[in-house]
Design an enzyme around this catalytic site. Structure first.
Site, PDB file in Angstrom:
ATOM      1  N   GLU A  18       0.834  -1.208   0.000  1.00 49.35           N
ATOM      2  CA  GLU A  18       0.000   0.000   0.000  1.00 49.35           C
ATOM      3  C   GLU A  18       0.869   1.259   0.000  1.00 49.35           C
ATOM      4  OE1 GLU A  18      -2.769   1.361  -0.310  1.00 49.35           O
ATOM      5  OE2 GLU A  18      -4.409  -0.044   0.072  1.00 49.35           O
ATOM      6  N   ASN A 148     -10.527   5.461   2.255  1.00 50.94           N
ATOM      7  CA  ASN A 148      -9.554   5.201   1.199  1.00 50.94           C
ATOM      8  C   ASN A 148      -9.625   6.299   0.134  1.00 50.94           C
ATOM      9  OD1 ASN A 148      -7.553   3.207   0.679  1.00 50.94           O
ATOM     10  ND2 ASN A 148      -9.072   1.612   1.059  1.00 50.94           N
ATOM     11  N   ASP A 204     -10.019   1.597  -4.077  1.00 54.62           N
ATOM     12  CA  ASP A 204      -9.009   1.525  -3.017  1.00 54.62           C
ATOM     13  C   ASP A 204      -8.205   2.831  -3.018  1.00 54.62           C
ATOM     14  OD1 ASP A 204      -7.038   0.679  -1.149  1.00 54.62           O
ATOM     15  OD2 ASP A 204      -7.250  -1.390  -1.784  1.00 54.62           O
TER      16      ASP A 204
END
Length: 297
Positions: A18, A148, A204
Protein backbone atom coordinates in the site's frame (compact mmCIF):
# COMPACT_ATOMS: atom_id res chain seq x y z
CA UNK A 1 -7.54 -10.53 -21.32
CA UNK A 2 -4.77 -8.30 -22.67
CA UNK A 3 -2.95 -6.21 -20.08
CA UNK A 4 -0.92 -3.07 -20.54
CA UNK A 5 2.87 -3.33 -20.36
CA UNK A 6 4.34 -3.30 -16.84
CA UNK A 7 7.76 -3.63 -15.25
CA UNK A 8 8.40 -5.20 -11.85
CA UNK A 9 9.88 -2.64 -9.46
CA UNK A 10 10.33 -5.02 -6.54
CA UNK A 11 10.06 -8.76 -6.96
CA UNK A 12 9.17 -9.74 -3.38
CA UNK A 13 5.38 -10.12 -3.08
CA UNK A 14 3.78 -8.00 -0.39
CA UNK A 15 0.97 -9.35 1.75
CA UNK A 16 -0.89 -6.02 1.53
CA UNK A 17 1.28 -3.56 -0.37
CA UNK A 18 0.00 0.00 0.00
CA UNK A 19 0.76 3.71 -0.09
CA UNK A 20 3.40 4.03 -2.83
CA UNK A 21 5.07 7.43 -2.39
CA UNK A 22 7.69 9.02 -4.61
CA UNK A 23 10.37 11.08 -2.87
CA UNK A 24 11.22 14.02 -5.19
CA UNK A 25 14.61 14.69 -3.57
CA UNK A 26 15.85 11.13 -3.12
CA UNK A 27 14.38 9.91 -6.44
CA UNK A 28 13.19 6.88 -4.53
CA UNK A 29 9.92 5.02 -4.15
CA UNK A 30 8.58 4.20 -0.69
CA UNK A 31 5.66 1.94 0.15
CA UNK A 32 4.33 -0.18 3.02
CA UNK A 33 3.34 -3.78 3.51
CA UNK A 34 0.55 -3.41 6.05
CA UNK A 35 0.34 -7.03 7.15
CA UNK A 36 4.09 -7.43 6.72
CA UNK A 37 4.68 -4.69 9.34
CA UNK A 38 7.27 -2.97 7.16
CA UNK A 39 8.16 0.18 5.25
CA UNK A 40 10.09 -0.38 2.01
CA UNK A 41 12.21 1.80 -0.26
CA UNK A 42 13.84 1.29 -3.62
CA UNK A 43 15.96 3.61 -5.77
CA UNK A 44 14.89 2.60 -9.29
CA UNK A 45 18.05 3.97 -10.94
CA UNK A 46 20.45 1.95 -8.78
CA UNK A 47 18.19 -0.84 -7.60
CA UNK A 48 19.25 -0.19 -3.98
CA UNK A 49 16.62 -1.50 -1.59
CA UNK A 50 15.93 -0.83 2.09
CA UNK A 51 13.38 -2.11 4.58
CA UNK A 52 12.31 -1.03 8.07
CA UNK A 53 10.22 -3.19 10.40
CA UNK A 54 7.39 -1.53 12.34
CA UNK A 55 5.95 -2.48 15.74
CA UNK A 56 2.40 -2.38 14.37
CA UNK A 57 0.84 -2.25 10.93
CA UNK A 58 1.93 0.78 8.86
CA UNK A 59 -0.64 2.05 6.39
CA UNK A 60 0.10 5.62 5.26
CA UNK A 61 3.28 7.59 4.66
CA UNK A 62 4.09 11.29 4.52
CA UNK A 63 7.30 12.94 3.38
CA UNK A 64 8.97 14.69 6.31
CA UNK A 65 12.26 16.20 7.39
CA UNK A 66 14.91 13.50 7.88
CA UNK A 67 12.63 10.76 6.63
CA UNK A 68 8.96 9.89 6.84
CA UNK A 69 5.91 10.11 9.05
CA UNK A 70 4.24 6.71 9.29
CA UNK A 71 0.65 6.15 10.39
CA UNK A 72 0.50 2.76 12.13
CA UNK A 73 -2.21 0.94 14.02
CA UNK A 74 -0.94 2.23 17.36
CA UNK A 75 -0.19 5.79 16.25
CA UNK A 76 2.04 8.14 14.30
CA UNK A 77 5.80 7.61 14.29
CA UNK A 78 8.76 9.35 12.65
CA UNK A 79 11.10 7.11 10.69
CA UNK A 80 14.60 8.50 10.16
CA UNK A 81 15.50 6.77 6.92
CA UNK A 82 19.20 7.54 7.37
CA UNK A 83 19.70 6.14 10.87
CA UNK A 84 16.70 3.80 10.98
CA UNK A 85 15.55 5.34 14.26
CA UNK A 86 11.80 5.20 14.89
CA UNK A 87 10.35 7.83 17.23
CA UNK A 88 6.80 7.70 18.54
CA UNK A 89 4.81 10.90 18.10
CA UNK A 90 1.09 10.52 18.86
CA UNK A 91 -0.85 7.46 20.00
CA UNK A 92 -3.96 6.35 18.16
CA UNK A 93 -7.09 8.00 19.62
CA UNK A 94 -9.32 4.94 19.07
CA UNK A 95 -9.70 1.32 20.12
CA UNK A 96 -6.89 -0.42 18.24
CA UNK A 97 -8.55 -3.79 18.79
CA UNK A 98 -11.19 -2.87 16.21
CA UNK A 99 -9.71 0.07 14.29
CA UNK A 100 -6.49 1.06 12.59
CA UNK A 101 -5.29 3.92 10.47
CA UNK A 102 -5.57 3.32 6.74
CA UNK A 103 -5.14 5.58 3.70
CA UNK A 104 -3.65 9.08 3.98
CA UNK A 105 -2.17 12.07 2.15
CA UNK A 106 -0.62 15.46 2.87
CA UNK A 107 -2.43 18.56 1.61
CA UNK A 108 -0.78 21.67 0.10
CA UNK A 109 -0.54 23.32 3.53
CA UNK A 110 1.40 20.39 4.97
CA UNK A 111 -1.39 18.71 6.96
CA UNK A 112 -1.37 14.91 7.07
CA UNK A 113 -4.91 13.54 6.57
CA UNK A 114 -5.40 9.89 7.52
CA UNK A 115 -8.64 7.93 7.64
CA UNK A 116 -9.34 4.73 9.54
CA UNK A 117 -10.60 1.24 8.85
CA UNK A 118 -13.29 -0.22 11.14
CA UNK A 119 -12.23 -3.84 10.87
CA UNK A 120 -15.44 -5.62 11.98
CA UNK A 121 -17.10 -3.92 8.98
CA UNK A 122 -20.42 -4.17 10.81
CA UNK A 123 -21.08 -0.42 10.86
CA UNK A 124 -19.92 2.75 9.09
CA UNK A 125 -17.77 3.65 12.09
CA UNK A 126 -14.54 4.81 10.43
CA UNK A 127 -13.16 8.30 11.07
CA UNK A 128 -10.96 10.92 9.42
CA UNK A 129 -8.09 12.52 11.34
CA UNK A 130 -5.71 15.38 10.56
CA UNK A 131 -2.18 15.73 11.92
CA UNK A 132 -1.49 19.45 11.81
CA UNK A 133 1.57 21.15 13.32
CA UNK A 134 2.13 18.21 15.64
CA UNK A 135 -1.44 18.01 16.94
CA UNK A 136 -4.10 15.49 15.95
CA UNK A 137 -7.74 16.41 15.43
CA UNK A 138 -10.75 14.51 14.17
CA UNK A 139 -12.21 15.93 10.96
CA UNK A 140 -15.33 13.76 10.87
CA UNK A 141 -16.69 10.45 12.13
CA UNK A 142 -18.97 7.84 10.57
CA UNK A 143 -20.49 7.56 7.14
CA UNK A 144 -17.76 5.16 6.05
CA UNK A 145 -16.28 1.81 7.00
CA UNK A 146 -12.97 1.73 5.12
CA UNK A 147 -11.51 5.19 4.45
CA UNK A 148 -9.55 5.20 1.20
CA UNK A 149 -8.85 6.97 -2.08
CA UNK A 150 -7.78 10.25 -0.49
CA UNK A 151 -6.54 12.90 -2.94
CA UNK A 152 -6.79 16.64 -3.55
CA UNK A 153 -7.50 18.64 -6.70
CA UNK A 154 -4.55 20.70 -7.99
CA UNK A 155 -6.26 23.98 -7.04
CA UNK A 156 -6.91 22.76 -3.49
CA UNK A 157 -10.67 23.28 -3.63
CA UNK A 158 -11.71 19.61 -3.68
CA UNK A 159 -10.97 16.49 -1.66
CA UNK A 160 -11.64 13.08 -3.16
CA UNK A 161 -12.45 10.24 -0.79
CA UNK A 162 -13.54 6.62 -1.24
CA UNK A 163 -15.30 4.25 1.11
CA UNK A 164 -14.12 0.90 -0.18
CA UNK A 165 -16.78 -1.02 1.72
CA UNK A 166 -19.65 0.85 0.08
CA UNK A 167 -18.02 0.92 -3.38
CA UNK A 168 -18.36 4.72 -3.43
CA UNK A 169 -16.17 7.74 -4.23
CA UNK A 170 -17.18 11.22 -3.11
CA UNK A 171 -15.85 14.66 -3.88
CA UNK A 172 -15.95 17.20 -1.06
CA UNK A 173 -15.62 20.97 -1.11
CA UNK A 174 -12.29 21.69 0.59
CA UNK A 175 -11.08 24.85 2.32
CA UNK A 176 -7.30 24.60 2.05
CA UNK A 177 -6.59 27.69 4.13
CA UNK A 178 -8.50 26.39 7.14
CA UNK A 179 -8.20 22.64 6.55
CA UNK A 180 -11.93 22.01 6.63
CA UNK A 181 -14.18 19.80 4.54
CA UNK A 182 -17.52 21.06 3.20
CA UNK A 183 -20.40 19.67 1.20
CA UNK A 184 -20.20 16.11 -0.13
CA UNK A 185 -20.95 15.43 -3.79
CA UNK A 186 -21.24 11.86 -5.14
CA UNK A 187 -18.46 11.24 -7.67
CA UNK A 188 -18.63 7.54 -8.57
CA UNK A 189 -20.58 4.48 -7.41
CA UNK A 190 -19.72 0.92 -8.43
CA UNK A 191 -21.82 -2.28 -8.35
CA UNK A 192 -21.27 -4.27 -5.16
CA UNK A 193 -22.48 -7.71 -6.27
CA UNK A 194 -19.26 -9.69 -6.54
CA UNK A 195 -21.08 -12.62 -8.16
CA UNK A 196 -22.49 -10.52 -10.98
CA UNK A 197 -20.95 -10.87 -14.45
CA UNK A 198 -18.48 -8.11 -15.15
CA UNK A 199 -17.91 -7.20 -11.49
CA UNK A 200 -15.23 -4.52 -11.65
CA UNK A 201 -13.91 -4.33 -8.11
CA UNK A 202 -14.10 -1.70 -5.37
CA UNK A 203 -12.24 1.59 -5.03
CA UNK A 204 -9.01 1.53 -3.02
CA UNK A 205 -6.05 3.96 -3.15
CA UNK A 206 -5.81 6.88 -5.55
CA UNK A 207 -3.82 9.84 -6.89
CA UNK A 208 -4.49 12.97 -8.93
CA UNK A 209 -2.39 13.90 -11.98
CA UNK A 210 -1.27 17.30 -13.30
CA UNK A 211 -4.47 17.68 -15.35
CA UNK A 212 -6.60 17.12 -12.27
CA UNK A 213 -7.71 13.64 -13.30
CA UNK A 214 -8.32 11.11 -10.52
CA UNK A 215 -6.71 7.65 -10.78
CA UNK A 216 -8.22 4.92 -8.59
CA UNK A 217 -7.06 1.32 -8.03
CA UNK A 218 -9.99 -1.10 -8.21
CA UNK A 219 -9.34 -3.85 -5.65
CA UNK A 220 -10.50 -7.26 -6.92
CA UNK A 221 -11.21 -5.61 -10.28
CA UNK A 222 -7.74 -5.95 -11.83
CA UNK A 223 -7.80 -2.42 -13.17
CA UNK A 224 -6.91 1.23 -12.63
CA UNK A 225 -9.45 3.86 -13.69
CA UNK A 226 -8.77 7.48 -14.63
CA UNK A 227 -11.64 9.94 -14.24
CA UNK A 228 -11.91 13.58 -15.23
CA UNK A 229 -12.79 16.08 -12.48
CA UNK A 230 -16.35 15.92 -13.82
CA UNK A 231 -16.48 12.13 -13.38
CA UNK A 232 -16.02 11.07 -17.02
CA UNK A 233 -14.10 7.82 -17.44
CA UNK A 234 -11.00 8.71 -19.46
CA UNK A 235 -8.98 5.51 -19.29
CA UNK A 236 -9.07 1.94 -18.04
CA UNK A 237 -5.67 0.40 -17.31
CA UNK A 238 -5.80 -3.40 -16.97
CA UNK A 239 -3.23 -4.77 -14.52
CA UNK A 240 -1.86 -8.33 -14.19
CA UNK A 241 -3.30 -8.97 -10.72
CA UNK A 242 -6.80 -8.92 -9.28
CA UNK A 243 -6.00 -6.72 -6.30
CA UNK A 244 -4.18 -3.48 -7.10
CA UNK A 245 -4.28 -1.31 -3.98
CA UNK A 246 -2.93 2.17 -4.81
CA UNK A 247 -1.09 4.22 -7.42
CA UNK A 248 1.56 6.95 -7.28
CA UNK A 249 3.38 9.05 -9.85
CA UNK A 250 7.16 9.10 -9.85
CA UNK A 251 10.31 9.29 -11.89
CA UNK A 252 12.17 12.47 -12.89
CA UNK A 253 9.26 13.54 -15.11
CA UNK A 254 6.52 12.10 -12.87
CA UNK A 255 5.34 10.02 -15.82
CA UNK A 256 5.93 6.64 -14.21
CA UNK A 257 2.85 5.19 -12.57
CA UNK A 258 3.72 2.93 -9.63
CA UNK A 259 1.19 0.36 -8.47
CA UNK A 260 1.11 -1.65 -5.24
CA UNK A 261 -0.97 -4.77 -4.79
CA UNK A 262 -2.02 -7.48 -2.34
CA UNK A 263 -1.52 -11.23 -2.20
CA UNK A 264 -2.94 -11.96 1.26
CA UNK A 265 -6.15 -13.98 1.29
CA UNK A 266 -6.07 -14.75 -2.41
CA UNK A 267 -6.73 -18.32 -3.49
CA UNK A 268 -3.93 -20.57 -4.79
CA UNK A 269 -5.74 -20.66 -8.13
CA UNK A 270 -5.81 -16.87 -8.36
CA UNK A 271 -2.13 -16.55 -7.40
CA UNK A 272 -1.22 -19.13 -10.04
CA UNK A 273 -3.20 -17.17 -12.62
CA UNK A 274 -1.76 -13.82 -11.47
CA UNK A 275 1.83 -14.55 -10.32
CA UNK A 276 2.60 -10.82 -9.99
CA UNK A 277 0.07 -10.43 -7.18
CA UNK A 278 1.57 -8.54 -4.26
CA UNK A 279 4.46 -7.14 -6.25
CA UNK A 280 5.18 -3.50 -7.00
CA UNK A 281 4.81 -2.67 -10.68
CA UNK A 282 5.21 0.39 -12.86
CA UNK A 283 4.22 1.60 -16.29
CA UNK A 284 4.69 4.78 -18.33
CA UNK A 285 1.83 7.26 -18.68
CA UNK A 286 1.31 10.22 -21.00
CA UNK A 287 0.17 12.75 -18.40
CA UNK A 288 2.57 13.48 -15.53
CA UNK A 289 1.51 13.40 -11.93
CA UNK A 290 2.13 15.98 -9.23
CA UNK A 291 4.78 16.18 -6.53
CA UNK A 292 3.60 15.11 -3.11
CA UNK A 293 3.74 17.72 -0.35
CA UNK A 294 5.91 17.43 2.75
CA UNK A 295 4.35 17.37 6.18
CA UNK A 296 4.90 20.66 8.00
CA UNK A 297 5.46 20.16 11.75
Amino acid sequence: MKHDKFDVVHDEPMLVGECPLWHPVEYALYWVDIDGYAVHRVHPASGKYSKWKMASEPSALALAEDGLLVATRTGFVHLNTTTGRITGLIASPFDTATTRFNDGRVDAMGRFWVGTLFEPRTAPAAEMYVLECGKLRRAWAGGMTNSNGLAFSPDGTSMYHADTASHRIDRYAFDLAHGTVGERHPFQAFPDDKSAPGYGGRPDGAAVDSEGAYWIAMYEGGRILRFSPEGELLRELLVPMRCPTMVAFGGSDLQTLYITSASKGRSPEELAMYPLSGKVLCTSVDVPGRKEHFYQP
